[in-house]
Design an enzyme around this catalytic site. Structure first.
Site, PDB file in Angstrom:
ATOM      1  N   PRO A  40      -2.805  -3.159  -6.323  1.00 46.60           N
ATOM      2  CA  PRO A  40      -3.153  -2.744  -7.690  1.00 46.60           C
ATOM      3  C   PRO A  40      -1.945  -2.186  -8.438  1.00 46.60           C
ATOM      4  O   PRO A  40      -1.143  -1.470  -7.841  1.00 46.60           O
ATOM      5  CB  PRO A  40      -4.189  -1.632  -7.463  1.00 46.60           C
ATOM      6  N   GLN A  94     -10.526  -1.237  -8.674  1.00 41.86           N
ATOM      7  CA  GLN A  94     -10.154   0.082  -8.164  1.00 41.86           C
ATOM      8  C   GLN A  94     -10.578   1.186  -9.141  1.00 41.86           C
ATOM      9  O   GLN A  94     -10.276   1.129 -10.327  1.00 41.86           O
ATOM     10  CB  GLN A  94      -8.643   0.178  -7.946  1.00 41.86           C
ATOM     11  N   CYS A 124      -2.597   7.798  -6.131  1.00 45.34           N
ATOM     12  CA  CYS A 124      -1.885   8.006  -7.397  1.00 45.34           C
ATOM     13  C   CYS A 124      -1.195   9.382  -7.397  1.00 45.34           C
ATOM     14  O   CYS A 124      -1.849  10.400  -7.196  1.00 45.34           O
ATOM     15  CB  CYS A 124      -2.847   7.886  -8.571  1.00 45.34           C
ATOM     16  N   LYS A 163      -7.436   3.177  -0.859  1.00 42.26           N
ATOM     17  CA  LYS A 163      -5.969   2.997  -0.796  1.00 42.26           C
ATOM     18  C   LYS A 163      -5.340   4.376  -0.827  1.00 42.26           C
ATOM     19  O   LYS A 163      -5.558   5.137  -1.768  1.00 42.26           O
ATOM     20  CB  LYS A 163      -5.481   2.130  -1.952  1.00 42.26           C
ATOM     21  N   ASN A 224       1.524  -1.344   3.147  1.00 41.22           N
ATOM     22  CA  ASN A 224       2.135  -1.576   1.828  1.00 41.22           C
ATOM     23  C   ASN A 224       3.380  -0.706   1.648  1.00 41.22           C
ATOM     24  O   ASN A 224       3.415   0.438   2.082  1.00 41.22           O
ATOM     25  CB  ASN A 224       1.093  -1.257   0.744  1.00 41.22           C
ATOM     26  N   GLY A 225       4.350  -1.292   0.976  1.00 45.06           N
ATOM     27  CA  GLY A 225       5.524  -0.531   0.569  1.00 45.06           C
ATOM     28  C   GLY A 225       6.826  -1.253   0.834  1.00 45.06           C
ATOM     29  O   GLY A 225       7.132  -1.627   1.966  1.00 45.06           O
ATOM     30  N   ASP A 226       7.554  -1.498  -0.253  1.00 48.04           N
ATOM     31  CA  ASP A 226       8.917  -2.036  -0.190  1.00 48.04           C
ATOM     32  C   ASP A 226       9.005  -3.467   0.343  1.00 48.04           C
ATOM     33  O   ASP A 226      10.071  -3.878   0.814  1.00 48.04           O
ATOM     34  CB  ASP A 226       9.839  -1.132   0.656  1.00 48.04           C
ATOM     35  N   ARG A 249       5.469  -4.438  -6.463  1.00 48.61           N
ATOM     36  CA  ARG A 249       6.625  -4.713  -7.325  1.00 48.61           C
ATOM     37  C   ARG A 249       7.317  -6.034  -7.023  1.00 48.61           C
ATOM     38  O   ARG A 249       7.862  -6.671  -7.925  1.00 48.61           O
ATOM     39  CB  ARG A 249       7.615  -3.543  -7.220  1.00 48.61           C
TER      40      ARG A 249
END
Ligand SMILES: Cc1cc2nc3c(=O)[nH]c(=O)nc-3n(C[C@H](O)[C@H](O)[C@H](O)COP(=O)(O)O)c2cc1C
Length: 364
Positions: A40, A94, A124, A163, A224-226, A249
């Site tokens: 998201p 979401q 968030c 998440k 998730n991440g990078d 991203r």
């Protein structure tokens, strides 16, 4: 709602070649077409972008975070954000909020829009959300989680997922505890961004932490991440204990990342077969979806232009192209500039500078 014009036979063949490497998965009750799912992103994961990413290999998608209070107040703009296109396959919505009753009422309304699942934003880091107790602040008050999950589930028929981040800060990395609560409360799966709230987007996602969670977990986990490069994603895909991976991203600068990451041999070559003209086809499809979704001309322009500019990242003269795009306020002019640009770079490779900081803020 019309189906889009088909891609050229050349681009279709490339897409199909990569798709053949995808492993469909089932997380709880939901089937995803691939283990790589679009994460998201606020202001980005609307209908046109979600549809486009599914066309380009995302196994499923999640909407941007949507306020439970906005839904309950029947705010027109918020309700518009709940809409789903008939061509969307595996899409979740979401929600964010802090109050179990408000979240469950909002979930009931959300369900009537037809998502395959509903996800709770517990990652968030933005002060406006956290100060009211929503987003990653939910990770601090673990005693409230089971009651919230259970209250929501009572009103829902579709699966509920969450998440999260690794924890609030480096001293309170309580993802493991939350996983246990989630499992006992009937949460379908957990997606985890490998940073704490305090880190926001600094440092690196802690994949060791994520992979170690896997050992004790008993419900599906999405890491998730990078994962910004097909190579990094493909490597992770091969060695991960996670059931699936989410990309945020990375899909902004490389719309083909979901496909390119599937073939390990290809991804390790670090060269892309997707050309400027392929990107132009993608932009045209984005335009079709955007014009089907929004009526306001300015919104259509803004939505398309920001993505077109990101898609050009790594190609020659991308900075000049970006300047030209933002100097124009007319959709037709912007599309003509995009066409001329992407068709002129048919022999160029895309080389994204991954050391450059890119989008170091967001809502999860
Ligand atoms: C612009 C932007 C908006 C985001 N919005 C959301 C959101 O609405 N909900 C959410 O759970 N995460 C959101 N995130 C976090 C991403 O889903 C993801 O967890 C994070 O960017 C790390 O993944 P990445 O390294 O692949 O980008 C956002 C991230 C960015 C960059």
């Amino acid at each position: 709602m019309t189906t889009p014009r088909p891609f050229s036979p050349e681009l279709t063949a490339k897409i199909e070649r990569f798709r053949s490497f995808a492993t469909p998965i089932k997380l709880g009750q939901i089937h995803f077409d691939s283990k790589l799912i679009l994460a998201p992103m606020a202001g980005i994961c609307n209908i046109p972008y979600r549809l486009l990413m599914e066309d380009l290999g995302a196994g499923g998608t999640v909407s941007e975070l949507i306020s439970c209070h906005g839904i309950n107040y029947k705010n027109r703009r918020t309700l518009d954000m709940l809409k789903i296109h008939p061509l969307e396959r595996n899409v979740g919505i979401q929600l964010f909020g802090e109050d179990a009753e408000a979240m469950s009422n909002a979930a009931e309304i959300t369900e009537s829009f037809g998502p395959k699942f509903i996800d709770i934003n517990m990652g968030c880091p933005v002060s406006k959300v956290v100060s009211k107790g929503g987003g990653s602040a939910l990770m601090k008050e673990v005693q409230n989680l089971a009651p919230m999950f259970e209250t929501m589930k009572k009103k829902m028929k579709v699966p509920l997922s969450i998440k999260i981040r690794t924890g609030w800060d480096s001293n309170t990395r309580n993802a493991q505890e939350i996983l246990k609560i989630a499992r006992e409360s009937g949460i379908e799966w957990v997606a985890i961004h490998g940073r704490t709230r305090t880190q926001q987007y600094t440092g690196s996602a802690d994949w060791e932490f994520i992979e170690n969670l896997h050992d004790e977990r008993k419900l599906p986990l999405i890491g998730n991440g990078d994962l910004h490069h097909p190579y990094a994603t493909s490597e992770r895909l091969q060695k991960t204990g996670c059931d699936a991976l989410m990309i945020a991203r990375g899909a902004l600068r490389n719309p083909f990342i979901f496909l390119e990451s599937l073939d390990p041999t290809y991804a390790s070559s670090k060269r892309s077969i997707f050309t400027g003209p392929d990107h132009w086809e993608v932009v045209q499809r984005l335009r079709e979806y955007t014009e089907q979704t929004f009526e306001d001309e300015r919104t259509i322009l803004v939505q398309i232009r920001k993505l077109v500019v990101w898609f050009s990242a790594g190609f020659p003269h991308a900075a000049q192209f970006r300047g030209l795009q933002f100097a124009n306020q007319n959709l037709e002019d912007c599309m003509k500039i995009a066409e001329d640009y992407f068709l002129s770079i048919s022999n160029s490779q895309k080389f994204i500078n991954y050391d450059e900081v890119f989008m170091s803020s967001g809502h999860g």
